[in-house]
Design an enzyme around this catalytic site. Structure first.
Site, PDB file in Angstrom:
ATOM      1  N   GLU A 434      33.070  34.650  44.330  1.00  0.00           N
ATOM      2  CA  GLU A 434      34.070  35.685  44.074  1.00  0.00           C
ATOM      3  C   GLU A 434      33.952  36.807  45.101  1.00  0.00           C
ATOM      4  O   GLU A 434      32.935  37.492  45.163  1.00  0.00           O
ATOM      5  CB  GLU A 434      33.855  36.250  42.656  1.00  0.00           C
ATOM      6  N   ASP A 512      30.844  37.314  39.441  1.00  0.00           N
ATOM      7  CA  ASP A 512      30.100  38.430  38.863  1.00  0.00           C
ATOM      8  C   ASP A 512      29.877  38.214  37.370  1.00  0.00           C
ATOM      9  O   ASP A 512      30.665  37.549  36.704  1.00  0.00           O
ATOM     10  CB  ASP A 512      30.899  39.735  39.036  1.00  0.00           C
ATOM     11  N   ASP A 514      30.504  39.948  34.894  1.00  0.00           N
ATOM     12  CA  ASP A 514      31.272  40.925  34.106  1.00  0.00           C
ATOM     13  C   ASP A 514      32.571  40.269  33.627  1.00  0.00           C
ATOM     14  O   ASP A 514      32.781  39.070  33.838  1.00  0.00           O
ATOM     15  CB  ASP A 514      31.548  42.187  34.925  1.00  0.00           C
ATOM     16  N   ASP A 516      35.717  40.557  34.576  1.00  0.00           N
ATOM     17  CA  ASP A 516      36.537  39.998  35.646  1.00  0.00           C
ATOM     18  C   ASP A 516      35.955  38.692  36.157  1.00  0.00           C
ATOM     19  O   ASP A 516      36.668  37.734  36.404  1.00  0.00           O
ATOM     20  CB  ASP A 516      36.625  40.986  36.819  1.00  0.00           C
TER      21      ASP A 516
END
Ligand code: 0RA
Length: 650
Positions: A434, A512, A514, A516
Site C-alpha cells: 500500500e 497498513d 489501520d 484504510d
C-alpha cells in the site's frame, strides 16, 4: 450352546478383519479424510453429522446438536431412531459395533442410497472412530440406553446397557487423535459455516451449535441455532442480502425424476457477477458438473425462446452468449442422486449424465410458466441480458488492449515493479504494498534475491461495483496482471485464467494495520476472489501482518501483534510495575525503517503470513459482496461483529 460358541468364533475372525481396515485408515488418513490438516479435522464432524442429517431426511430426526465440549472433544447428538444395537445374525456382533468398526458397514444397515460412499465424503463414522484417540457412542433406543467406547477404533468393551430412557437418538463423542492430526483444535467459524449451509440444504432440520470451551461475561456458552423454513429460497436471499434484487422473490423449483431429487432457487440482482452454488447429496460441488450444466442450459434456452417469441432482441446489435443470461444471477442448485459419480478425485464435479436432463427439465417447466405469467419481470431480466451482451463485447475489446500493451512494453513488466533475481516461481515472492512510501521502504528492506515489491497507489478499483471493461482499463489492476504474469483467456475458453506463467507462488498483500489498510486489503482480496480465483484456490495468496506495537526498555525490545501480547511483554520486560517501558504503536508501514520492516514483516524466519483459503465459496461470496457492495447496514453490522476477514479463513 454350540450356537453361542459359533458366534464367538465369528466374532473373532470378523473383528480382526475390522481392525485391519481401521489400521489402514490410520496409516493413510489422506485417502480417507483428505489429509491431516484443519480441513481434514473438521471433515470428521461432517462425517458424523451427515449420518444424523440422513436420519432427518428419512423423516426420523428433527434436531441435531453439535457441541465442542470443555476438554475440546466433539459431541454430535441427534434425536433419530438410534443406531441399532442388537446382535447381527451373520457376524454375531452388535450392529453398533459393526457400524463403528467396519469400513463401509453403514450401507448394510440403512438403505439410504443417496449416501455418497468412498473418497472424502461418506467414508463412514468408522473412519472417524479409527482416527480418534477415544470415541464413545451412546444410543437411546427401545426404552434403554446402550453404550460402547473405543480407543483408536478398537472397542474397549462389548456394547452394554446402562439405563432406561423414554427417548431415542444417537450421541457420538470423539476426541481426534493428536498423533495423527496437525491440530485437534476445532474452529467455531468453520462449524458455523457448515451448519448454516446444512440448514439451508435440509429445510426444517434444527441444527444447534454450542462451544463449551469458553463462557461469556454472563457465564453462558456461545450457542447458535440454525433452522431454515424455506430452504434454498432462504439460502439465495441470504447470499444476496447485500445486493439489490430484481425479482420480488427468488424462483424456486423442486422436482424428482429417475430417482434424482432436484431443488433449485435463483434470483437476479443488479450486480455484474454470476454466482452458482451447487451441491450433490449435501456436498458442495465446487466445479459444478451435470446438475449445473442442466440448470444453465435451461436458463439460456427459456429466456432466449421467450425473447425471440416476443421480439425483444430486435434492437440488439451484438450476438448473445449463454453467459449473458447469467449476469447478476445468484443460484443454488442442489440434487440428491442415488449413485453419485464424480469426475475428479476431490468430488467437486458431478458427472452422472442423467442428472443434466432431469435438472434442465425441472427448471424449464417452472421458468417457462413464470415468464408467461410475469411479462414485466421477464422484460426486466431480458433488458439486463442485453446490457450484459453489450458489456461483454466492450470488455473483450478492453481485455485485448491489456494483452496488446503487455506485448508492446518489451519485458512486459510494469515500471513500478522492483523484481527479484530468482526465476523459479516456487521460490519467488511478490509483495503488493500500500502506497509508494511504504513501497520504497520495502524495496530497501527486502531480500532482492527472492522478494519482489510492487507498490499500489491509493485504493484499487472496487471490482464488486465496476463494469468489467472498466476493470481491465484500470492501471493498478493491469499492473497486477502483468507483474504476476497471468493472462485471461478468450471468450471460447470461458475467459479461463492462465496461470501457467505465474511468476511468484507467494503473492503477499501488505497494507497498513489501520482501517484504510484493511479496506485496501479487502479490495485486493475481492479482486483476487473475482478475477484470479485459481490463485486463491491454489493457496498462493497471503496477507502480511505487520506488528502493532514495539515494546522497549533499554536494550530489551519485542514486537507485538495484539494487545494481549503487548501487555504480556510489558510485564516481561518491565517487571511487575511495567510503566518504565516504552510502547510504540505502529499505525502505518511507513513508521518502520527498512530493517524493522525486514525483521517483522518480510523475513521468512520471523514474519507472520496469513494464507487465504476459501472454506466455503458461498460464504466468501456473500462476505465480499457485503463488504464491497451497495448496501451499508449489513456491512456495518458485519464489521461491528467481526474482524474484517473473520469469515474468510486466514
Ligand atoms: C442404521 C439403521 C437405522 C438407523 C441408523 C443406522 C442410524 C445411524 C445414525 C448415525 C447417527 N445417527 C444415526 N441415527 C440412526 C435404522 C434403525 C431402525 O430401523 O430403527
Amino acid at each position: 450352546m454350540s450356537e453361542s460358541k459359533e458366534i464367538k468364533a465369528n466374532y473373532g475372525a470378523d473383528s480382526i478383519q475390522a481392525l485391519k481396515g481401521l489400521e489402514a485408515v490410520r496409516m493413510r488418513p489422506g485417502m480417507y479424510v483428505g489429509g491431516t490438516d484443519t480441513r481434514a479435522l473438521h471433515h470428521l464432524v461432517n462425517e458424523v453429522l451427515d449420518n444424523s442429517i440422513d436420519e432427518a431426511l428419512a423423516g426420523y430426526c428433527t434436531e441435531v446438536k453439535t457441541t465442542i465440549l470443555p476438554d475440546g472433544s466433539m459431541s454430535i447428538h441427534d434425536n433419530g431412531r438410534g443406531i441399532p444395537t442388537g446382535i447381527q445374525k451373520e457376524s454375531g456382533r452388535s450392529a453398533l459395533e459393526l457400524v463403528m468398526t467396519e469400513l463401509h458397514a453403514g450401507g448394510k444397515f440403512d438403505k439410504n442410497s443417496y449416501k455418497v460412499s468412498g473418497g472424502l465424503n461418506g467414508v463412514g463414522v468408522s473412519c472417524v472412530n479409527a482416527l480418534s484417540s477415544h470415541l464413545k457412542a451412546v444410543i437411546h433406543r427401545e426404552g434403554k440406553i446402550f453404550e460402547q467406547e473405543y480407543s483408536e477404533g478398537k472397542p474397549l468393551f462389548e456394547v452394554r446397557e446402562t439405563g432406561t430412557s423414554d427417548k431415542t437418538g444417537t450421541e457420538v463423542i470423539f476426541q481426534p487423535d493428536a498423533t495423527i492430526f496437525d491440530t485437534v483444535e476445532f474452529r467455531y467459524e468453520i462449524l458455523h459455516t457448515r451448519m448454516k449451509e446444512l440448514s439451508f440444504l435440509n429445510k426444517s432440520v434444527k441444527l444447534i451449535l454450542e462451544d463449551q470451551r469458553t463462557k461469556d461475561e454472563n457465564g453462558n456458552y456461545k450457542t447458535e441455532t440454525f433452522i431454515s423454513e424455506h430452504g434454498l429460497v432462504d439460502f439465495v436471499e441470504y447470499l444476496d442480502k447485500s445486493r439489490t434484487s430484481i425479482l420480488s422473490k427468488p424462483i424456486h423449483i423442486t422436482g424428482e425424476s429417475e430417482g434424482v431429487v432436484v431443488e433449485v432457487a435463483f434470483q437476479y440482482n443488479t450486480s455484474y457477477s454470476e454466482n452458482v452454488f451447487s451441491f450433490a447429496n449435501n456436498i458442495q460441488t465446487m466445479m459444478g458438473g451435470t446438475h449445473v450444466s442442466g440448470f444453465k442450459r435451461a436458463i439460456a434456452k427459456c429466456l432466449k425462446d421467450y425473447g425471440d417469441k416476443n421480439n425483444i432482441f430486435a434492437k440488439l446489435k451484438v450476438t448473445l452468449a449463454a453467459e449473458d443470461f447469467r449476469e447478476g444471477l445468484t443460484s443454488v442448485v442442489s440434487v440428491k442422486v442415488p449413485h453419485p459419480q464424480f469426475r475428479s478425485q476431490t468430488k467437486d464435479e458431478l458427472s452422472n449424465a442423467e442428472v443434466s436432463g432431469v435438472v434442465s427439465q425441472a427448471v424449464s417447466s417452472v421458468l417457462e410458466y413464470f415468464l408467461e405469467e410475469n411479462p414485466k419481470e421477464a422484460r426486466i431480466i431480458l433488458e439486463k441480458v442485453m446490457i450484459a451482451a453489450n458489456a461483454r463485447h466492450a470488455a473483450k475489446k478492453a481485455r485485448e488492449m491489456v494483452q496488446r500493451k503487455t506485448v508492446l512494453t518489451g519485458s512486459g513488466l510494469p515500471g513500478k515493479l522492483a523484481d527479484c533475481s530468482e526465476k523459479d516461481p516456487a521460490l519467488s515472492e511478490i509483495f503488493l504494498v500500500e502506497g509508494d512510501s511504504a513501497g520504497g521502504t520495502a524495496k530497501t528492506g527486502r531480500d532482492r534475491k527472492f522478494q519482489a515489491i510492487m507498490p499500489l497507489r491509493g485504493k484499487i478499483l472496487n471490482v464488486e461495483k465496476a463494469l468489467e471493461h472498466k476493470i481491465y482499463e484500470n492501471e493498478e489492476i493491469r499492473n497486477i496482471f502483468t507483474a504476476l504474469g497471468v493472462s485471461i483467456g478468450t471468450e471460447d475458453d470461458q475467459k479461463k485464467l492462465n496461470i501457467e506463467k505465474l511468476r511468484y507462488h507467494k503473492v503477499v498483500i501488505m497494507c497498513d494495520a489501520d482501517v484504510d489498510g484493511s479496506h485496501i486489503t479487502t479490495l485486493i482480496l475481492t479482486f483476487f476472489f473475482r478475477f484470479m480465483k485459481p490463485l486463491v484456490e491454489s493457496g498462493y495468496i497471503y496477507v502480511a501482518s505487520p506488528p502493532l506495537y514495539l515494546v522497549r526498555k533499554g536494550k530489551k525490545e519485542a514486537y507485538c501483534w495484539n494487545d494481549k501480547e503487548r501487555d504480556q511483554k510489558i510485564k516481561e520486560i518491565g517487571g511487575e510495575s511495567g510503566t518504565g517501558v516504552m510502547v510504540q504503536r505502529y499505525k502505518g508501514l511507513g513508521e518502520m525503517n527498512p530493517e524493522q520492516l525486514w525483521e517483522t514483516t518480510l523475513n521468512p524466519e520471523s514474519r507472520i503470513l496469513k494464507k487465504i483459503t476459501i472454506e466455503s465459496a458461498a460464504e466468501a461470496d456473500r462476505v465480499f459482496s457485503m463488504l464491497m457492495g451497495d448496501e451499508v447496514p449489513p456491512r456495518r453490522e458485519f464489521i461491528e461483529q467481526n474482524a474484517v476477514y473473520a469469515k474468510i479463513d486466514v
